[in-house]
Write an enzyme that holds these catalytic residues in place. Structure first.
Site, PDB file in Angstrom:
ATOM      1  N   LEU A   1       0.637  -1.301  -0.050  1.00 26.09           N
ATOM      2  CA  LEU A   1      -0.200  -0.065  -0.119  1.00 26.09           C
ATOM      3  C   LEU A   1       0.858   1.308   0.019  1.00 26.09           C
ATOM      4  CD1 LEU A   1      -2.599  -0.748   2.833  1.00 26.09           C
ATOM      5  CD2 LEU A   1      -2.940  -0.653   0.347  1.00 26.09           C
ATOM      6  N   GLY A   2       2.068   1.189   0.746  1.00 22.82           N
ATOM      7  CA  GLY A   2       2.822   2.523   0.865  1.00 22.82           C
ATOM      8  C   GLY A   2       4.079   2.251   1.388  1.00 22.82           C
TER       9      GLY A   2
ATOM     10  N   GLY B   1       6.787   3.849   4.399  1.00 22.81           N
ATOM     11  CA  GLY B   1       6.996   4.933   5.223  1.00 22.81           C
ATOM     12  C   GLY B   1       8.261   4.685   5.767  1.00 22.81           C
ATOM     13  N   GLY B   2       8.665   5.789   6.780  1.00 17.06           N
ATOM     14  CA  GLY B   2      10.064   5.729   7.310  1.00 17.06           C
ATOM     15  C   GLY B   2      10.361   4.486   8.238  1.00 17.06           C
ATOM     16  N   PHE B   3       9.032   4.053   8.765  1.00 16.74           N
ATOM     17  CA  PHE B   3       9.246   2.950   9.793  1.00 16.74           C
ATOM     18  C   PHE B   3       9.133   1.475   9.046  1.00 16.74           C
ATOM     19  CE2 PHE B   3       7.741   6.578  12.191  1.00 16.74           C
ATOM     20  CZ  PHE B   3       8.547   6.392  13.165  1.00 16.74           C
ATOM     21  N   GLY B   4       8.740   1.805   7.697  1.00 20.01           N
ATOM     22  CA  GLY B   4       8.710   0.253   7.074  1.00 20.01           C
ATOM     23  C   GLY B   4       7.528   0.326   6.005  1.00 20.01           C
TER      24      GLY B   4
ATOM     25  N   VAL C   1       4.052  -0.915   4.242  1.00 20.81           N
ATOM     26  CA  VAL C   1       2.660  -1.316   4.589  1.00 20.81           C
ATOM     27  C   VAL C   1       1.912  -1.966   3.628  1.00 20.81           C
ATOM     28  CG1 VAL C   1       0.365  -0.546   5.462  1.00 20.81           C
ATOM     29  CG2 VAL C   1       2.451   1.102   5.958  1.00 20.81           C
TER      30      VAL C   1
ATOM     31  N   LYS D   1       1.563  -3.320   8.823  1.00 23.82           N
ATOM     32  CA  LYS D   1       2.636  -2.410   8.770  1.00 23.82           C
ATOM     33  C   LYS D   1       3.937  -3.403   9.265  1.00 23.82           C
ATOM     34  CE  LYS D   1       2.988   1.921   9.608  1.00 23.82           C
ATOM     35  NZ  LYS D   1       2.710   3.394  10.010  1.00 23.82           N
TER      36      LYS D   1
ATOM     37  N   ASP E   1       4.962  13.839  13.237  1.00 24.57           N
ATOM     38  CA  ASP E   1       5.019  13.979  11.716  1.00 24.57           C
ATOM     39  C   ASP E   1       3.563  13.783  11.343  1.00 24.57           C
ATOM     40  OD1 ASP E   1       6.152  13.382   9.319  1.00 24.57           O
ATOM     41  OD2 ASP E   1       6.319  11.485   9.570  1.00 24.57           O
TER      42      ASP E   1
END
Ligand code: NAG
Ligand code: NAG
Ligand code: NAG
Ligand code: NAG
Ligand code: NAG
Ligand code: NAG
Ligand code: NAG
Ligand code: NAG
Ligand code: NAG
Ligand code: NAG
Length: 659
Positions: free
Chosen positions: A500-501, A503-506, A508, A522, A619
């Site tokens: 799906l996308g 982000g900085g954390f990993g 999704v 996630k 954020d």
């Protein structure tokens, strides 16, 4: 003279001196210190000096109704009146405007030279800021709008093609106080009518993507809500661009600043200053070709950064040399095209007319040196009998990007089939049957194994039901831990198709649980270093935060190095998808926007104040606001900043923690 007439006489004199005129005629010229004021008092024309010197050196037009002196046009930018002299601006019997110095030398002139209309020609300053030379029969034979300096005003129609007789680029001032011709200029590309450039001397400095129908008829909105419309017309095969504003709008203008930036400005009467509502090149990599060949400027990042196109890798660390193919093209018909959506089209294309999409694809795929193509149409431009716009690129792709917002289209990029893994090559045709046989064997083996495990599987089935929400209330509120295997099944082994996308954390992924419930999984980046126990505790605490404007955490999983969080899935994606899309943004009417704003504020208040924890999001941005089917906002990613405090964050600091 009768004494009674004297006051009337004085009054007449006063009227003569006070009422500034809006025109010059052969019998009325303009001297240093005088000015013309347009009929509605909007613009003034006169002598001015931009520096601290005392003598007037230039003839120019500025806003009369705005306190900050803002010049929009300068006649004699490269031949100022020298300080020892004073100037005179006259209309001649030949219907020309001439600027003379005190010795009678011509510093600047128009070149109409129409003798037969001698008596009546006048130079009139209009309320649009246009200075025209008008014949008695009403025909304008010259206008300053055809000879812009560095500013485009509303209602000015500027030709975009270099062959036009009136063709003039905007040319910036040389310095903040120096109106002479500077190095930067803005205008239509000399090799294609489809593009607009800013040049630094002769070198491209910034480029606007090739026109699409939507880009051509764009609408720009300032922060104060004033709107500027852009329309492109084609007359006699030439492109003309016009900006217009609606009635009652504050003053707006577009100018090429002496630093080379094109700025869209609107007058803010509250702060009594000009607000910039758009400018290019924007900071970082918007400058022409700054990411090198086959690199692109990703404007969707918090700080736009250079990246390589899919299938490419960077040549050096800093993109000065761009990117190179991971795998060379074979050119044996096995190459493949991948679709890169939402791209700014690269420079140096061939514009092939009158093609359908399939013909355009054909055009590129049959020529080995063709690296990419793009197709859209120009219906709104009313090109005579041909609204197609097929662009193909031979060789390098330069100055491409992924802009935020609607100025983008699909770019079809040729890559080697082995990196695309779609078409069958000769080798694959042999390998395929072998692989198929192997697969069957593996399936049979797995089938046996699965039968053995079925009993084990039944054990955690209740956890999935639990996630499905059916008997949630019956249990305590502790967050369920989910088996890694189930997550693998739900996300198709973390398949790219489920992504799906990121982000900085990993990353999704979308997951489909047994029973058909959709969730978002996630997958936190590995090696975060945080202990398993701390992670579990933190997650359990966050799970207790419940608010309708926060995304609901449904479960978690710890499996060796893997840490996963399972959230509710929201089909309407995130707020930025709506805000920054040319068509989608109209879905958000003001009522909906207000509802979204209130929802976010409620969610934040809860995080900061009303919940059991005090959580600073760190954020908050449009892409972290998800929307449910009712367009009700839900804050996501909350609390994770807290989990990942400290030095483990280093790799992700470009996510701008702290803004
Ligand atoms: C003009 O004069 C002002 C004050 O007299 C001074 O601050 C400014 O630097 C001067 N500007 C130029 C371009 O000389
Ligand atoms: C312009 O025309 C007027 C009358 O037609 C004449 O008096 C005047 O001398 C002319 N000016 C010039 C510069 O020829
Ligand atoms: C204007 O035209 C006349 C003839 O029509 C010509 O003699 C004269 O030189 C021209 N003046 C300029 C400035 O071109
Ligand atoms: C006005 O006069 C000029 C020059 O004589 C001519 O070219 C133009 O066609 C006339 N315009 C009208 C509307 O009569
Ligand atoms: C611009 O042109 C339009 C149509 O020609 C006109 O209605 C409008 O008043 C003009 N705007 C200004 C500021 O003159
Ligand atoms: C514009 O070009 C000049 C020399 O041609 C160069 O010194 C200058 O740095 C350039 N400006 C920018 C903003 O790149
Ligand atoms: C980019 O890297 C090249 C070689 O790797 C180097 O020569 C060049 O100076 C670097 N440029 C910048 C702006 O760091
Ligand atoms: C491919 O395109 C290039 C550039 O237009 C052209 O020179 C070349 O002849 C083309 N090759 C083929 C095989 O059509
Ligand atoms: C052009 O675009 C319009 C609307 O986007 C679409 O309806 C039309 O079919 C397109 N025409 C071509 C030739 O692609
Ligand atoms: C476009 O191509 C069609 C046939 O493919 C032809 O009938 C038409 O005249 C062409 N139009 C132009 C503007 O070349």
């Amino acid at each position: 003279m009768d004494i009674l007439y004297i006051p009337v006489f004085i009054l007449l004199i006063l009227i003569c001196f006070c009422k500034a005129d809006d025109r010059l005629t052969p019998t009325k010229s303009l001297s240093s210190g005088d000015k013309l004021i347009s009929n509605g008092g909007i613009f003034a024309l006169g002598f001015f000096t931009p520096t601290n010197s005392t003598a007037d050196s230039y003839i120019g037009i500025w806003y009369h109704n705005i306190p900050e002196r803002t010049y929009v046009w300068v006649a004699n930018r490269d031949s100022p009146i020298t300080s020892s002299s004073s100037g005179k601006f006259v209309v001649t019997n030949n219907s020309d405007l001439v600027l003379l110095d005190s010795q009678g030398r011509t510093l600047w002139t128009t070149t109409n030279n129409i003798t037969n209309e001698a008596a009546g020609a006048a130079a009139i300053l209009l309320d649009t800021g246009n200075l025209v030379i008008r014949l008695p029969n009403g025909t304008d034979i010259w206008q300053s709008f055809y000879y812009p300096t560095d500013t485009v005003l509303p209602n000015m129609t500027a030709p975009l093609s270099p062959n036009n007789v009136y063709y003039k680029r905007l040319v910036a001032w040389r310095g903040p106080d120096d109106p002479s011709t500077g190095d930067y200029s803005l205008g239509g590309d000399s090799s294609s009518i489809l593009q607009v450039f800013i040049w630094n001397g002769t070198r491209p400095y910034w480029r606007r993507a090739a026109w699409t129908g939507a880009l051509a008829n764009a609408v720009y909105q300032s922060n104060t809500g004033a709107i500027m419309f852009q329309t492109i017309e084609i007359r006699g095969g030439e492109f003309y661009i016009t900006y217009s504003v609606s009635n009652g709008s504050p003053s707006m203008r577009i100018m090429l600043h002496y630093t080379g930036m094109v700025k869209f400005l609107t007058w803010n009467s509250k702060s009594s200053s000009w607000d910039v509502f758009m400018e290019h090149p924007s900071p970082s990599c918007d400058v022409y070709a700054s990411c090198g060949p086959f690199g692109y400027c990703d404007g969707t990042e918090a700080i736009p950064t250079c990246k390589c196109l899919d299938g490419f890798e960077s040549v050096s660390l800093n993109f000065s040399l761009g990117c190179r193919r991971k795998k060379e093209l074979k050119c044996d018909g096995g190459d493949n095209f991948i679709n890169l959506p939402s791209m700014k089209t690269p420079d140096k294309f061939l514009y092939i007319r009158n093609k359908s999409f399939d013909q355009c694809t054909e055009e590129c795929s049959t020529n080995c040196s063709c690296t990419a193509y793009a197709y859209t149409n120009l219906t709104s431009l009313d090109m005579i009998g041909d609204s197609s716009r097929c662009l193909v690129w031979m060789g390098e792709l330069v100055d491409t990007g992924k802009p935020i917002g609607g100025v983008s289209e699909n770019l079809y990029l040729r890559i080697s089939s082995s990196s695309a893994n779609k078409k069958k090559s000769g080798l694959l045709k042999i390998l395929l049957p072998v692989v198929a046989c192997l697969l069957i064997v593996i399936c049979i083996y797995l089938g046996c194994k699965a039968r053995g495990q079925r009993s084990r599987k039944a054990q955690h089935k209740h956890k999935l039901k639990y996630l499905n929400g059916s008997n949630r209330l019956g249990k305590d509120t502790e967050l369920p831990s989910v088996d890694f295997e189930d997550i693998l099944i739900a996300t198709n082994n973390f398949s790219e198709y489920n992504l799906l996308g990121e982000g900085g954390f990993g990353k999704v992924y979308k997951g489909l649980l047994e029973g058909g419930k959709e969730v978002a999984v996630k997958r936190l980046r590995m090696g975060s270093g945080q202990g398993v126990e701390e992670f579990r505790n933190e997650v359990v605490v966050i799970a207790k935060l419940q608010h309708r404007n926060l995304v609901r955490l449904l479960g978690y999983c710890i499996h060796q190095d893997e840490k996963l969080l399972i959230y509710e899935y929201l089909p309407n994606k995130s707020l930025d998808v709506f805000l920054f899309d040319a068509t989608q943004k109209y879905v958000l009417d003001w009522l909906t926007r207000f509802m979204v704003i209130k929802g976010i504020a409620r969610g934040l208040l809860y995080l900061h104040q009303d919940s059991r924890l005090t959580i600073i999001h760190r954020d908050l941005k449009a892409s972290n606001i998800l929307l449910d089917t009712e367009m009700s906002p839900k804050i996501s990613d909350f609390g994770l900043a807290r989990i990942f405090e400290g030095n483990e964050q280093q790799a992700n600091t470009k996510r701008v923690v702290g803004t």
